[in-house]
Design a protein around this motif. Structure first.
Motif, PDB file in Angstrom:
ATOM      1  N   GLY A 152       1.074  -1.311  -0.118  1.00  0.00           N
ATOM      2  CA  GLY A 152      -0.216  -0.253   0.001  1.00  0.00           C
ATOM      3  C   GLY A 152       0.817   1.443  -0.032  1.00  0.00           C
ATOM      4  N   PHE A 153       2.441   1.437   0.991  1.00  0.00           N
ATOM      5  CA  PHE A 153       2.435   2.547   1.319  1.00  0.00           C
ATOM      6  C   PHE A 153       3.605   2.466  -0.243  1.00  0.00           C
ATOM      7  CE2 PHE A 153       0.245   2.846   4.712  1.00  0.00           C
ATOM      8  CZ  PHE A 153       0.386   4.204   5.670  1.00  0.00           C
ATOM      9  N   SER A 154       4.255   1.306  -1.028  1.00  0.00           N
ATOM     10  CA  SER A 154       5.039   1.566  -2.421  1.00  0.00           C
ATOM     11  C   SER A 154       4.043   2.237  -3.048  1.00  0.00           C
ATOM     12  CB  SER A 154       4.899   0.255  -2.428  1.00  0.00           C
ATOM     13  OG  SER A 154       6.329  -0.340  -1.596  1.00  0.00           O
ATOM     14  N   LEU A 155       2.387   1.642  -3.277  1.00  0.00           N
ATOM     15  CA  LEU A 155       1.778   2.667  -4.341  1.00  0.00           C
ATOM     16  C   LEU A 155       1.678   3.688  -4.131  1.00  0.00           C
ATOM     17  CD1 LEU A 155      -0.946  -0.222  -4.223  1.00  0.00           C
ATOM     18  CD2 LEU A 155       0.581   0.247  -6.338  1.00  0.00           C
ATOM     19  N   LEU A 156       1.630   4.252  -2.874  1.00  0.00           N
ATOM     20  CA  LEU A 156       1.603   5.778  -2.492  1.00  0.00           C
ATOM     21  C   LEU A 156       2.339   6.385  -2.438  1.00  0.00           C
ATOM     22  CD1 LEU A 156       0.091   8.604  -0.386  1.00  0.00           C
ATOM     23  CD2 LEU A 156       1.339   7.302   1.102  1.00  0.00           C
ATOM     24  N   GLY A 157       3.970   6.086  -2.168  1.00  0.00           N
ATOM     25  CA  GLY A 157       5.331   6.485  -2.419  1.00  0.00           C
ATOM     26  C   GLY A 157       5.496   6.627  -4.255  1.00  0.00           C
ATOM     27  N   PHE A 158       4.758   5.343  -5.087  1.00  0.00           N
ATOM     28  CA  PHE A 158       4.773   5.409  -6.688  1.00  0.00           C
ATOM     29  C   PHE A 158       4.348   7.017  -7.182  1.00  0.00           C
ATOM     30  CE2 PHE A 158       3.628   3.877 -10.622  1.00  0.00           C
ATOM     31  CZ  PHE A 158       4.871   3.580 -11.216  1.00  0.00           C
ATOM     32  N   ILE A 159       3.074   6.975  -6.144  1.00  0.00           N
ATOM     33  CA  ILE A 159       2.221   8.012  -6.980  1.00  0.00           C
ATOM     34  C   ILE A 159       3.412   9.796  -6.848  1.00  0.00           C
ATOM     35  CG2 ILE A 159       0.100   9.616  -6.001  1.00  0.00           C
ATOM     36  CD1 ILE A 159      -1.486   7.278  -5.887  1.00  0.00           C
ATOM     37  N   LEU A 160       3.180   9.639  -5.608  1.00  0.00           N
ATOM     38  CA  LEU A 160       4.465  10.755  -4.776  1.00  0.00           C
ATOM     39  C   LEU A 160       5.439  11.215  -6.124  1.00  0.00           C
ATOM     40  CD1 LEU A 160       5.081  12.994  -2.127  1.00  0.00           C
ATOM     41  CD2 LEU A 160       6.329  10.971  -1.281  1.00  0.00           C
ATOM     42  N   GLY A 161       6.068  10.254  -6.783  1.00  0.00           N
ATOM     43  CA  GLY A 161       7.419   9.661  -7.614  1.00  0.00           C
ATOM     44  C   GLY A 161       6.622  10.359  -8.060  1.00  0.00           C
ATOM     45  N   LEU A 162       6.233  10.501  -9.391  1.00  0.00           N
ATOM     46  CA  LEU A 162       4.881  10.641 -10.024  1.00  0.00           C
ATOM     47  C   LEU A 162       4.422  12.010 -10.192  1.00  0.00           C
ATOM     48  CD1 LEU A 162       2.858   7.770 -11.568  1.00  0.00           C
ATOM     49  CD2 LEU A 162       5.176   8.285 -12.824  1.00  0.00           C
ATOM     50  N   TRP A 163       3.905  12.513  -8.806  1.00  0.00           N
ATOM     51  CA  TRP A 163       3.684  13.493  -8.747  1.00  0.00           C
ATOM     52  C   TRP A 163       5.238  14.760  -8.534  1.00  0.00           C
ATOM     53  CZ3 TRP A 163       5.287  16.043  -3.598  1.00  0.00           C
ATOM     54  CH2 TRP A 163       3.802  17.321  -3.730  1.00  0.00           C
ATOM     55  N   ALA A 164       5.940  14.566  -8.382  1.00  0.00           N
ATOM     56  CA  ALA A 164       6.898  15.345  -7.548  1.00  0.00           C
ATOM     57  C   ALA A 164       7.748  16.490  -8.988  1.00  0.00           C
ATOM     58  CB  ALA A 164       8.486  14.924  -6.482  1.00  0.00           C
ATOM     59  N   ARG A 165       7.769  16.851  -8.780  1.00  0.00           N
ATOM     60  CA  ARG A 165       8.283  18.183  -9.833  1.00  0.00           C
ATOM     61  C   ARG A 165       9.837  18.054  -9.597  1.00  0.00           C
ATOM     62  NH1 ARG A 165       3.661  21.063 -10.379  1.00  0.00           N
ATOM     63  NH2 ARG A 165       2.657  20.662 -13.071  1.00  0.00           N
ATOM     64  N   THR A 166      10.402  18.201  -7.713  1.00  0.00           N
ATOM     65  CA  THR A 166      11.819  18.376  -7.667  1.00  0.00           C
ATOM     66  C   THR A 166      12.021  17.589  -6.528  1.00  0.00           C
ATOM     67  OG1 THR A 166      10.587  19.731  -5.618  1.00  0.00           O
ATOM     68  CG2 THR A 166      11.377  20.681  -8.351  1.00  0.00           C
ATOM     69  N   PHE A 167      13.271  17.475  -5.883  1.00  0.00           N
ATOM     70  CA  PHE A 167      13.722  16.869  -4.719  1.00  0.00           C
ATOM     71  C   PHE A 167      12.990  17.079  -3.368  1.00  0.00           C
ATOM     72  CE2 PHE A 167      17.076  16.017  -7.565  1.00  0.00           C
ATOM     73  CZ  PHE A 167      17.002  14.437  -7.745  1.00  0.00           C
ATOM     74  N   GLU A 168      12.854  18.770  -3.242  1.00  0.00           N
ATOM     75  CA  GLU A 168      12.196  18.703  -2.291  1.00  0.00           C
ATOM     76  C   GLU A 168      10.772  17.910  -2.354  1.00  0.00           C
ATOM     77  OE1 GLU A 168      13.842  20.564  -4.577  1.00  0.00           O
ATOM     78  OE2 GLU A 168      15.686  21.154  -3.252  1.00  0.00           O
ATOM     79  N   GLN A 169      10.189  18.263  -3.001  1.00  0.00           N
ATOM     80  CA  GLN A 169       8.599  17.424  -2.810  1.00  0.00           C
ATOM     81  C   GLN A 169       8.491  16.348  -2.846  1.00  0.00           C
ATOM     82  OE1 GLN A 169       6.306  18.825  -6.759  1.00  0.00           O
ATOM     83  NE2 GLN A 169       5.721  20.806  -6.269  1.00  0.00           N
ATOM     84  N   LEU A 170       9.557  15.825  -3.350  1.00  0.00           N
ATOM     85  CA  LEU A 170       9.687  14.191  -2.750  1.00  0.00           C
ATOM     86  C   LEU A 170      10.172  14.051  -1.189  1.00  0.00           C
ATOM     87  CD1 LEU A 170       9.899  11.672  -5.246  1.00  0.00           C
ATOM     88  CD2 LEU A 170      12.658  12.524  -5.037  1.00  0.00           C
ATOM     89  N   GLN A 171      10.264  14.461  -0.884  1.00  0.00           N
ATOM     90  CA  GLN A 171      10.279  14.270   0.729  1.00  0.00           C
ATOM     91  C   GLN A 171       9.711  15.066   1.994  1.00  0.00           C
ATOM     92  OE1 GLN A 171      14.947  16.129   1.341  1.00  0.00           O
ATOM     93  NE2 GLN A 171      15.795  14.580  -0.470  1.00  0.00           N
ATOM     94  N   LEU A 172       8.938  16.096   0.763  1.00  0.00           N
ATOM     95  CA  LEU A 172       7.916  16.715   1.790  1.00  0.00           C
ATOM     96  C   LEU A 172       6.596  15.676   2.704  1.00  0.00           C
ATOM     97  CD1 LEU A 172       6.514  19.904   2.082  1.00  0.00           C
ATOM     98  CD2 LEU A 172       5.346  19.633   0.443  1.00  0.00           C
ATOM     99  N   VAL A 173       6.286  15.098   1.533  1.00  0.00           N
ATOM    100  CA  VAL A 173       5.028  13.751   1.841  1.00  0.00           C
ATOM    101  C   VAL A 173       5.560  12.923   3.331  1.00  0.00           C
ATOM    102  CG1 VAL A 173       3.328  12.402   2.121  1.00  0.00           C
ATOM    103  CG2 VAL A 173       4.200  14.001   0.233  1.00  0.00           C
ATOM    104  N   PRO A 174       6.656  11.803   3.153  1.00  0.00           N
ATOM    105  CA  PRO A 174       7.541  11.928   3.972  1.00  0.00           C
ATOM    106  C   PRO A 174       8.125  12.334   5.984  1.00  0.00           C
ATOM    107  CG  PRO A 174       8.379  10.926   2.001  1.00  0.00           C
ATOM    108  CD  PRO A 174       7.641  12.196   1.548  1.00  0.00           C
ATOM    109  N   MET A 175       8.210  13.427   5.510  1.00  0.00           N
ATOM    110  CA  MET A 175       8.820  14.138   6.818  1.00  0.00           C
ATOM    111  C   MET A 175       7.946  14.405   6.855  1.00  0.00           C
ATOM    112  SD  MET A 175      12.282  15.948   4.890  1.00  0.00           S
ATOM    113  CE  MET A 175      12.639  16.762   6.488  1.00  0.00           C
TER     114      MET A 175
END
Length: 256
Positions: A152-175
Motif C-alpha cells: 500500500g505505501f509503495s503504491l503511495l510512494g509511486f504516486i508521490l514520485g510521479l507527482w513530485a517536480r523537485t527533490f524537495e517535493q519528493l521529501q515533503l510527504v515522508p517528512m
C-alpha cells in the motif's frame, strides 16, 4: 484483453533490486543503528518507567511499531525515488514507448520497493531479538500485514514520485506527513492509554489501524478490530491503483 508482460515486470524489478544490493550495507546499516538507538532510548529509558503495556513488556511492545515505522518510511522513499529518477533523467520515455503498460511498470517498481522495505523490516525484527524476547502469536498474519502495508505505501510512494517536480517535493510527504502519522498512530504506545477524547482523535489516524493490526499479529492486542485494519489497508491499495491507472491514462506529470 492484453496479457501481462511478465518479462517486462521482471526486468524492472531486477534492475531496482540490483541497485539496492549494490549499496546493501548502507541500506541495512542505517535501520539497524536506528533500531538500536530506539531500544536504548525507548526500551531502556522509557521502559524503566513503563514496565509493561497490557501485559506485554514495553521493550517487546514497541517492536511492531518500529517495524511499521520502517516499512512506511522505506516503502514510500524507495518507490518515490525509484520512479522519480527516470522522470528526472528523461529515461521514463523508455518505459512509455516499451511494450509494457501501466500495470507492468507499477508492478516492477512497486514490487521492488515493497521487497526492499520488507527485507529491512525483517532485519529489524532479527535485531530486536538481541534486546527483547519477542513471540509472534500469528506468524501468517504478521507476514500478511507486512506485505499488504508495504504494498500500500509503495503504491503511495509511486504516486508521490510521479507527482513530485523537485527533490524537495519528493521529501515533503515522508517528512511532514508519514513520520508524524506513525508517531501519532500508536507506534510506541497503545491508544487505550490515552484519555477517551484523545483516543477518539487517534482513531481518525489511518496509520493507527495498520499498526494495530500488525501488533495484534504479535501479541493478540489491538486498538481496533483486526477486520477493520484489513479493510483499511485494502481500501488504500485499491484507491492508489485507481489513481496510478488514471495518471498513466491521462499522462499527468509523466512527461514533465
Amino acid at each position: 484483453m492484453n496479457s501481462v508482460n511478465w518479462a517486462g515486470i521482471w526486468a524492472i524489478f531486477h534492475h531496482e533490486m540490483m541497485r539496492f544490493f549494490r549499496t546493501i550495507m548502507q541500506s541495512l546499516l542505517s535501520p539497524v543503528v536506528s533500531t538500536v538507538l530506539y531500544f536504548v532510548v525507548f526500551g531502556a529509558a522509557i521502559g524503566g518507567r513503563i514496565q509493561s503495556v497490557e501485559g506485554v513488556a514495553y521493550g517487546a511492545f514497541i517492536v511492531p511499531g518500529l517495524m511499521m515505522l520502517t516499512i512506511l518510511q522505506q516503502s514510500v522513499s524507495n518507490a518515490s525515488f525509484g520512479i522519480y529518477f527516470p522522470k528526472f533523467s528523461g529515461t521514463i520515455y523508455e518505459y512509455l514507448v516499451s511494450p509494457v503498460g501501466w500495470i507492468e511498470v507499477t508492478m516492477g517498481f512497486v514490487g521492488a520497493a515493497a521487497a526492499k522495505a520488507i527485507l529491512i523490516a525483517l532485519v529489524i525484527l532479527l535485531t530486536s531479538f538481541f534486546f527483547v524476547g519477542v513471540h509472534i502469536l500469528h506468524p501468517f498474519w504478521m507476514l500478511a500485514f507486512l506485505f499488504l502495508t508495504a504494498l500500500g505505501f509503495s503504491l503511495l510512494g509511486f504516486i508521490l514520485g510521479l507527482w513530485a517536480r523537485t527533490f524537495e517535493q519528493l521529501q515533503l510527504v515522508p517528512m511532514m506527513v508519514i513520520t508524524p502519522l506513525v508517531f501519532l498512530g500508536g507506534a510506541f504506545y497503545s491508544a487505550s492509554m490515552l484519555p477517551p477524547f484523545w483516543e477518539a482523535v487517534a482513531k481518525l489516524n489511518p496509520v493507527l489501524y495498520l499498526i494495530s493490526g500488525f501488533r495484534w499479529s504479535f501479541f493478540g492486542l489491538a486498538d481496533v478490530p483486526v477486520g477493520v485494519s484489513l479493510v483499511a489497508v485494502g481500501i488504500m491499495i485499491v484507491v492508489c491503483l485507481a489513481i496510478i491507472r488514471w495518471i498513466f491514462a491521462t499522462g499527468w506529470r509523466l512527461r514533465e
